[in-house]
Design a protein around this motif. Structure first.
Motif, PDB file in Angstrom:
ATOM      1  N   HIS A 168       0.935  -1.222  -0.106  1.00  0.00           N
ATOM      2  CA  HIS A 168       0.192  -0.120   0.015  1.00  0.00           C
ATOM      3  C   HIS A 168       0.889   1.800  -0.243  1.00  0.00           C
ATOM      4  CE1 HIS A 168      -3.520  -2.761   0.886  1.00  0.00           C
ATOM      5  NE2 HIS A 168      -2.918  -2.959   1.602  1.00  0.00           N
ATOM      6  N   GLY A 169       0.413   2.799  -0.399  1.00  0.00           N
ATOM      7  CA  GLY A 169       1.325   3.646  -0.457  1.00  0.00           C
ATOM      8  C   GLY A 169       0.221   5.023  -0.412  1.00  0.00           C
ATOM      9  N   ASP A 170       0.929   6.069   0.308  1.00  0.00           N
ATOM     10  CA  ASP A 170      -0.268   7.207   0.145  1.00  0.00           C
ATOM     11  C   ASP A 170       0.790   8.041   0.074  1.00  0.00           C
ATOM     12  OD1 ASP A 170      -2.186   8.914   0.549  1.00  0.00           O
ATOM     13  OD2 ASP A 170      -3.196   7.022   2.362  1.00  0.00           O
ATOM     14  N   SER A 171       0.494   9.197   0.845  1.00  0.00           N
ATOM     15  CA  SER A 171       1.148  10.719   1.887  1.00  0.00           C
ATOM     16  C   SER A 171       0.666  11.253   2.352  1.00  0.00           C
ATOM     17  CB  SER A 171       1.480  11.566  -0.071  1.00  0.00           C
ATOM     18  OG  SER A 171       0.272  12.172  -0.438  1.00  0.00           O
ATOM     19  N   HIS A 172       1.534  12.255   2.961  1.00  0.00           N
ATOM     20  CA  HIS A 172       1.121  13.089   4.021  1.00  0.00           C
ATOM     21  C   HIS A 172       1.740  14.814   3.286  1.00  0.00           C
ATOM     22  CE1 HIS A 172       4.658  12.914   6.421  1.00  0.00           C
ATOM     23  NE2 HIS A 172       4.348  11.457   6.148  1.00  0.00           N
ATOM     24  N   ALA A 173       0.960  15.235   3.922  1.00  0.00           N
ATOM     25  CA  ALA A 173       1.585  16.861   4.015  1.00  0.00           C
ATOM     26  C   ALA A 173       3.050  16.555   4.948  1.00  0.00           C
ATOM     27  CB  ALA A 173       0.866  17.517   4.670  1.00  0.00           C
ATOM     28  N   ALA A 174       4.176  17.191   4.025  1.00  0.00           N
ATOM     29  CA  ALA A 174       5.371  17.707   4.800  1.00  0.00           C
ATOM     30  C   ALA A 174       5.758  18.752   6.512  1.00  0.00           C
ATOM     31  CB  ALA A 174       6.569  17.602   4.508  1.00  0.00           C
ATOM     32  N   LYS A 175       4.886  20.088   5.567  1.00  0.00           N
ATOM     33  CA  LYS A 175       4.912  20.941   6.708  1.00  0.00           C
ATOM     34  C   LYS A 175       3.149  21.574   6.705  1.00  0.00           C
ATOM     35  CE  LYS A 175       6.640  23.773   2.704  1.00  0.00           C
ATOM     36  NZ  LYS A 175       7.877  24.376   2.032  1.00  0.00           N
ATOM     37  N   GLU A 223       6.247  14.496   9.899  1.00  0.00           N
ATOM     38  CA  GLU A 223       4.714  15.443   9.985  1.00  0.00           C
ATOM     39  C   GLU A 223       4.363  14.495  11.262  1.00  0.00           C
ATOM     40  OE1 GLU A 223       2.553  18.119   9.617  1.00  0.00           O
ATOM     41  OE2 GLU A 223       4.503  18.439   9.674  1.00  0.00           O
ATOM     42  N   GLY A 224       5.088  14.322  12.330  1.00  0.00           N
ATOM     43  CA  GLY A 224       3.640  13.339  13.616  1.00  0.00           C
ATOM     44  C   GLY A 224       3.173  12.521  13.667  1.00  0.00           C
ATOM     45  N   GLN A 225       2.989  11.886  12.322  1.00  0.00           N
ATOM     46  CA  GLN A 225       2.983  10.343  11.763  1.00  0.00           C
ATOM     47  C   GLN A 225       3.565   9.476  13.599  1.00  0.00           C
ATOM     48  OE1 GLN A 225       0.482   9.318   8.915  1.00  0.00           O
ATOM     49  NE2 GLN A 225       1.002  11.863   8.760  1.00  0.00           N
ATOM     50  N   SER A 226       2.453   9.301  13.519  1.00  0.00           N
ATOM     51  CA  SER A 226       2.793   8.169  15.260  1.00  0.00           C
ATOM     52  C   SER A 226       3.401   6.611  14.692  1.00  0.00           C
ATOM     53  CB  SER A 226       1.016   7.843  15.823  1.00  0.00           C
ATOM     54  OG  SER A 226       0.403   7.571  14.997  1.00  0.00           O
ATOM     55  N   ASN A 227       2.506   6.479  13.187  1.00  0.00           N
ATOM     56  CA  ASN A 227       3.617   5.341  12.481  1.00  0.00           C
ATOM     57  C   ASN A 227       4.779   5.024  11.698  1.00  0.00           C
ATOM     58  OD1 ASN A 227       1.664   6.382  10.699  1.00  0.00           O
ATOM     59  ND2 ASN A 227       1.383   3.965   9.855  1.00  0.00           N
ATOM     60  N   HIS A 228       5.414   5.991  11.941  1.00  0.00           N
ATOM     61  CA  HIS A 228       6.570   6.592  10.795  1.00  0.00           C
ATOM     62  C   HIS A 228       7.759   5.649  10.583  1.00  0.00           C
ATOM     63  CE1 HIS A 228       8.431   8.548  13.715  1.00  0.00           C
ATOM     64  NE2 HIS A 228       9.250   8.154  13.375  1.00  0.00           N
ATOM     65  N   ARG A 229       7.421   4.968  11.787  1.00  0.00           N
ATOM     66  CA  ARG A 229       8.608   3.722  11.774  1.00  0.00           C
ATOM     67  C   ARG A 229       7.982   2.880  10.532  1.00  0.00           C
ATOM     68  NH1 ARG A 229      12.585   5.415  14.229  1.00  0.00           N
ATOM     69  NH2 ARG A 229      13.826   4.003  14.008  1.00  0.00           N
TER      70      ARG A 229
END
Length: 597
Positions: A168-175, A223-229
């Motif tokens: 799966h893939g996606d994106s999130h705002a960096a700022k 950007e504060g993603q709790s699951n970034h790891r």
């Protein structure tokens, strides 16, 4: 299965392996979201996103002669099969799905991964269970071993590298405007967003024994993603490519050829992961690069996506051996066309939402062996037209797009009365004709309210009968595409409307029908209205369509509509590459020395 010299397979015969120190390395990675496959069994999804597709890719490479020692797998093979076996035993807490469904899924998955399982040690991927994480992927490409037996791309090698990643893939705002935590999210672009790929397990930190001098997420705008790891970011993929570009200890940077690196990222919004290659200011890895994605940066990919089409074509290309001069761009083109052929249902569904013929839609067509009204000529004609668009030979080496001639012909035939005929007299009985001296009902007919019968003039082609086999029939005229290229008679799915030859023993006239918007918005294109002579019958004997939307009933140009659908709604595979890889054959790039015999 232990390492062997010969593996017999049904599709390619024996493949003889030998040690090729300069052969390419292939890294196959299957990800998944942590919430779907990274927790306790009770929280996991029944179907795994990537395991069957990694098994498919592994089998394709092996049948092409790639030595198994040169394939590195990162996936939950044993992890997922253990989960399924627990389901078979109904040992999952609060299990809702009966065990026999788990057994069926276990059988399907095992079949998809049969060769991989047979050749793996203990039925495991090279990296399995908790090792299926972003750090493992980075370490494998960088040649960093996490154990004495760890399988990695050697750090001191200049051998070509292919890596494929399905997840799966996606994106999130960096700022955000005004800084972190303030204002609105900045619109997505490579300046303001991070694209990522999901992994089921978190990447360990530097303090947990990884061979990282610094934590691999220190330089990523998470950007504060709790699951970034659990995520592999485009920034990290770019870093991995730079690591692959580092000169080996055995050759100087001045004398060595640029290492070929080819990749396929198959996940939703994967096009965003390759944006760095399009930035004029970005420092590019010093490699011969060809990077592929399964969709645009803002579009979800289809299940199987570009993956299945690409590995099928790669297998066929490698098996042709050194005699094949197919380069990467040509391989991408043929794989892309295969992808569109095999996934045309997506465009077909959108086209049927955008346009229809009410006169045909409301008719109940008769076909022997099917319930009245269950077979729809409009659906069959559109399917054949889309198939033809992607099966026709490209107009040139530089034009890989579809040929919409069949769709043009379809619209013309509908609106001029070539696609359907109507009997001049009513009849209570279904029309018949002689076939080899036997009276049989005509297929693809529908009765109007006034008792006349509408005849679909492509029914014989649809049913696979030979149009040229009936005595007295004149050959159909060859078509010509909109770009001037002849459409040859041997093209399998050419739309062959017979017109008045569909039933010459019956008195019929052209039955003209309109193609209009069904619901919603018609694309902003030039609309052509066809006016018909009052002396010729048209399909005007029906109720107004019960459709929705302000554009319902407006004429639709099918070619312009399908072009807009592909531009706005369909996941389109993409590629970026640099000049160092242009013109080099796939065989040369991947150095696939062994092949099926």
């Amino acid at each position: 299965m232990a390492a062997a010299e010969v593996f017999s397979s049904a599709d390619c015969g024996p493949v003889r392996l030998s040690d090729h120190p300069n052969g390419a390395w292939f890294v196959l990675c299957g990800g998944e979201a942590q919430s779907l496959q990274g927790g306790p069994y009770a929280t996991r999804e029944f179907v795994h996103t990537s395991i069957p597709f990694v098994g498919e890719a592994y089998a394709a490479l092996r049948s092409a002669g790639v030595p198994m020692e040169r394939i590195i797998t990162i996936a939950q093979l044993d992890d997922y099969l253990r989960y399924l076996r627990s389901g078979v035993a109904e040992a999952i807490p609060d299990q809702q799905i009966p065990g026999h469904y788990y057994q069926e899924q276990l059988d399907r998955t095992s079949a998809s991964c049969a060769r991989w399982l047979a050749e793996s040690e203990g039925g495991r991927a090279d990296y399995d269970h908790a090792d299926v994480n972003a750090a493992t992927f980075m370490n494998v490409l960088a040649g960093k071993r996490t154990g004495a037996e760890s399988k990695v791309v050697p750090a001191d090698s200049d051998a070509p590298v292919f890596f494929g990643l399905y997840s799966h893939g996606d994106s999130h705002a960096a700022k955000r405007e005004g800084g972190e935590g303030a204002g609105e999210v900045v619109p997505h672009s490579y300046h303001s967003a991070e694209w990522f790929i999901h992994f089921p397990y978190p990447a360990p930190g530097a303090e947990e024994g990884q061979n990282n001098a610094t934590d691999m997420y220190d330089f990523v705008a998470t950007e504060g993603q709790s699951n970034h790891r659990n995520l592999l970011y485009a920034t990290q993929i770019r870093l991995a490519l730079h690591a692959l570009a580092s000169p080996s200890s055995s050759s100087s940077s001045a004398s060595r050829k640029k290492r070929p690196v080819i990749s396929l990222l198959n996940c939703c919004r994967s096009g965003g992961l390759l944006e760095f290659m399009r930035r004029p200011s970005a420092i590019q890895p010093d490699l011969a690069l060809f990077l592929m994605c399964s969709s645009q940066g803002h579009r979800d990919s289809l299940v199987s996506g570009f993956w299945s089409a690409f590995f099928s074509e790669l297998r066929d290309t490698l098996r042709r051996g050194s005699g094949s001069d197919t380069d990467m761009m040509q391989l991408f083109f043929v794989a892309e066309r295969r992808y569109h052929r095999e996934n045309k249902y997506e465009a077909l569904n959108h086209l049927k939402e955008a346009a229809f013929s009410y006169d045909i839609w409301q008719s109940e067509f008769h076909f022997s062996g099917a319930r009245v009204g269950n077979v729809d000529p409009w659906h069959l004609d559109l399917t054949a037209a889309l198939t033809t668009a992607w099966e026709s030979e490209p107009a040139s080496d530089n034009d890989n797009g579809p040929d919409w001639t069949a769709l043009e012909r379809l619209q013309q035939s509908y609106e001029t009365g070539g696609a359907f005929r109507v009997t001049t007299k009513p009849s209570a009985q279904r029309p018949t004709h002689l076939v080899r001296g036997v009276t049989q009902p005509i297929e693809g007919v529908a009765q109007l309210q006034d008792g006349r019968w509408v005849l679909w003039t492509r029914s014989r082609q649809h049913l696979g009968e030979r149009l040229s086999g009936t005595a007295g029939r004149s050959p159909l005229q060859p078509l010509e595409s909109s770009n001037g290229r002849p459409v040859h008679e041997n093209e399998k799915t050419q739309l062959l409307f017979e017109g008045d030859e569909v039933a010459p023993e019956l008195a019929t006239q052209p039955y003209r029908v309109r193609i209009t918007a069904w619901k919603g918005r018609v694309p902003d294109v030039k609309i052509t209205t066809h006016h018909h002579s009052a002396s010729q019958p048209t399909a005007t004997n029906c109720k107004p369509p019960a459709t929705t939307g302000s554009n319902a009933g407006r004429s639709v140009d099918l070619v312009e509509t399908i072009k807009r659908i592909y531009a706005d709604k369909i996941a389109i595979p993409g590629q970026v590459h640099n000049r160092h890889i242009e013109g080099r054959s796939v065989h040369e790039l991947l150095r696939s020395h062994a092949r099926g015999t």
